[in-house]
Motif scaffolding. Structure first.
Motif, PDB file in Angstrom:
ATOM      1  N   PRO A 101       0.850  -1.201   0.000  1.00 45.52           N
ATOM      2  CA  PRO A 101       0.000   0.000   0.000  1.00 45.52           C
ATOM      3  C   PRO A 101       0.877   1.240   0.000  1.00 45.52           C
ATOM      4  O   PRO A 101       2.075   1.161   0.311  1.00 45.52           O
ATOM      5  N   PRO A 102       0.310   2.395  -0.345  1.00 50.42           N
ATOM      6  CA  PRO A 102       1.097   3.629  -0.224  1.00 50.42           C
ATOM      7  C   PRO A 102       1.454   3.858   1.239  1.00 50.42           C
ATOM      8  O   PRO A 102       0.734   3.401   2.132  1.00 50.42           O
ATOM      9  N   GLU A 103       2.562   4.521   1.471  1.00 50.66           N
ATOM     10  CA  GLU A 103       2.987   4.827   2.850  1.00 50.66           C
ATOM     11  C   GLU A 103       1.908   5.649   3.567  1.00 50.66           C
ATOM     12  O   GLU A 103       1.282   6.522   2.950  1.00 50.66           O
ATOM     13  N   GLU A 104       1.702   5.359   4.837  1.00 50.19           N
ATOM     14  CA  GLU A 104       0.711   6.106   5.608  1.00 50.19           C
ATOM     15  C   GLU A 104       1.218   7.534   5.831  1.00 50.19           C
ATOM     16  O   GLU A 104       2.269   7.736   6.428  1.00 50.19           O
ATOM     17  N   PRO A 105       0.488   8.547   5.349  1.00 47.99           N
ATOM     18  CA  PRO A 105       0.974   9.923   5.517  1.00 47.99           C
ATOM     19  C   PRO A 105       0.990  10.340   6.994  1.00 47.99           C
ATOM     20  O   PRO A 105       0.183   9.835   7.779  1.00 47.99           O
ATOM     21  N   SER A 106       1.888  11.250   7.348  1.00 44.98           N
ATOM     22  CA  SER A 106       1.996  11.636   8.764  1.00 44.98           C
ATOM     23  C   SER A 106       0.715  12.325   9.236  1.00 44.98           C
ATOM     24  O   SER A 106       0.364  12.271  10.408  1.00 44.98           O
TER      25      SER A 106
END
Ligand SMILES: [Zn+2]
Length: 360
Positions: free
Chosen positions: A329-334
């Motif tokens: 999955p795309p990286e979890e945004p901060s």
């Protein structure tokens, strides 16, 4: 780490009849496909895994939770193959499969309490949108609640914890136990402002003697494995330790997966394994290992069997091997991490009058 947990799993080839039709996201092939994967991975040959071929649940089992007139309605609609609502069809085949699935849930619950096994898996279970006198969201009878009532009546349990890790809030289960302090109900789900059933907010904490025992953890779309685990560690574990359940039930399938069509959470197969491993370790710590996992949801057939396998392997105390997926999955945004931290903080504040673990 101790070895694999002795586990009972309920399965019947007729589960495949729980098929809501071409074009519907809930198809019956989910069951045989998952069963085939278990066979391929050699799990069905393991001496510690007991396969139970269930008997159908009885009308009395349904009446543990549901209103008699509602049960009659569902039987009548099923006979006539008329839908309950636009997305929840009924037919003789669907009803037969559902009664077998519920029978399977009860059978694995009994096996765990008899001490034959430590863990139980009810394949096909988790119809958490059904309330006492209503259905909806592909659900007709609430097997999670029926299992709870069965465990209380048959085995005299007083404190049962439910962790609902489906992407949708468990509104039916929540309604059924809303004023009941004997059931600690924790639902972790995608923010209901963005998804069915549109309810399951932090402030819905139960009523009367059950105030403080209904916990909703709404997560922003985009939440990934890391933040999800933080919620388990910071909210679920302290509540469980203070509540001291005698039995843990969890329900959910692969609809929080990052490739699922109906949800927008970003959980991976390894993440599913971490979720049920975490619950397993709570059960091992708090209630002699007694844990039943009900698995039913998931609407992307290409990731469903592996995700369900991952959930099962976590519950069975197997290491997370062979759970690699074709893409990540795309990286979890901060920004998401911060939003989840806010949810955790608000939950602790809201629940602090009822739980010592959240008193500052
Ligand atoms: Zn769901």
């Amino acid at each position: 780490m101790p070895g694999p947990a002795k586990t009972a799993i309920a399965y019947h080839e007729k589960y495949a009849q729980y098929d809501l039709g071409p074009g519907h996201p809930f198809r019956g092939d989910r069951f045989p496909r998952t069963w085939e994967l278990l066979r391929e991975r050699g799990l069905l040959d393991q001496p510690w895994l007991k396969v139970i071929k269930p008997e159908p649940a009885s009308r009395e089992d349904l009446l543990l939770v549901h209103d008699g007139r509602y049960v009659d309605l569902i039987f009548r609609l099923s006979e006539q193959s008329r839908p309950y609502d636009w997305e929840t069809p009924c037919s003789p085949d669907i009803l037969e499969a559902l009664l077998l699935i519920i029978g399977g849930d009860l059978a694995v619950g009994d096996a765990v309490l008899a001490g034959d096994v430590e863990k139980g898996i009810g394949l096909g279970g988790g119809y958490h949108h059904a309330g006492r006198d209503y259905g909806g969201g592909f659900c007709l009878f609430n097997d999670v609640a029926i299992l709870v009532e069965h465990l209380r009546r048959r085995h005299g349990l007083e404190r049962i914890m439910i962790v609902d890790h489906d992407v949708h809030a468990g509104n039916g289960t929540s309604d059924i136990f809303y004023s009941d302090p004997g059931v600690l109900f924790i639902s972790i789900h995608q923010d209901p402002r963005t998804i069915y059933p549109g309810t399951g907010f932090i402030h819905q904490i139960g009523s009367g003697p059950g105030r403080g025992y209904n916990i909703n953890i709404p997560l922003p779309p985009g939440t990934g494995d890391e933040s999800y685990m933080k919620v388990l560690e910071e909210v679920v574990a302290p509540l469980a330790r203070e509540f001291k359940p005698q039995f843990i039930i969890s329900n959910g399938g692969s609809d929080p997966h990052f490739m699922d069509m109906l949800g927008s959470l970003m959980i991976t197969a390894k993440g599913f394994h971490s979720i049920t491993s975490f619950i397993t370790s709570l059960a091992d710590e708090l209630c002699g290992g007694r844990y039943v996992l009900l698995i039913g949801s998931g609407y992307n057939p290409s990731v469903l069997p592996l995700s369900w396998l991952a959930l099962m392997m976590g519950a069975m105390r197997l290491p997370p091997e062979g759970l690699e997926e074709p893409r990540s999955p795309p990286e979890e945004p901060s920004r998401i991490r911060k939003e989840v931290e806010k949810v955790i903080k608000e939950l602790k504040e809201t629940l602090s009058p009822y739980w010592d673990c959240f008193k500052s």
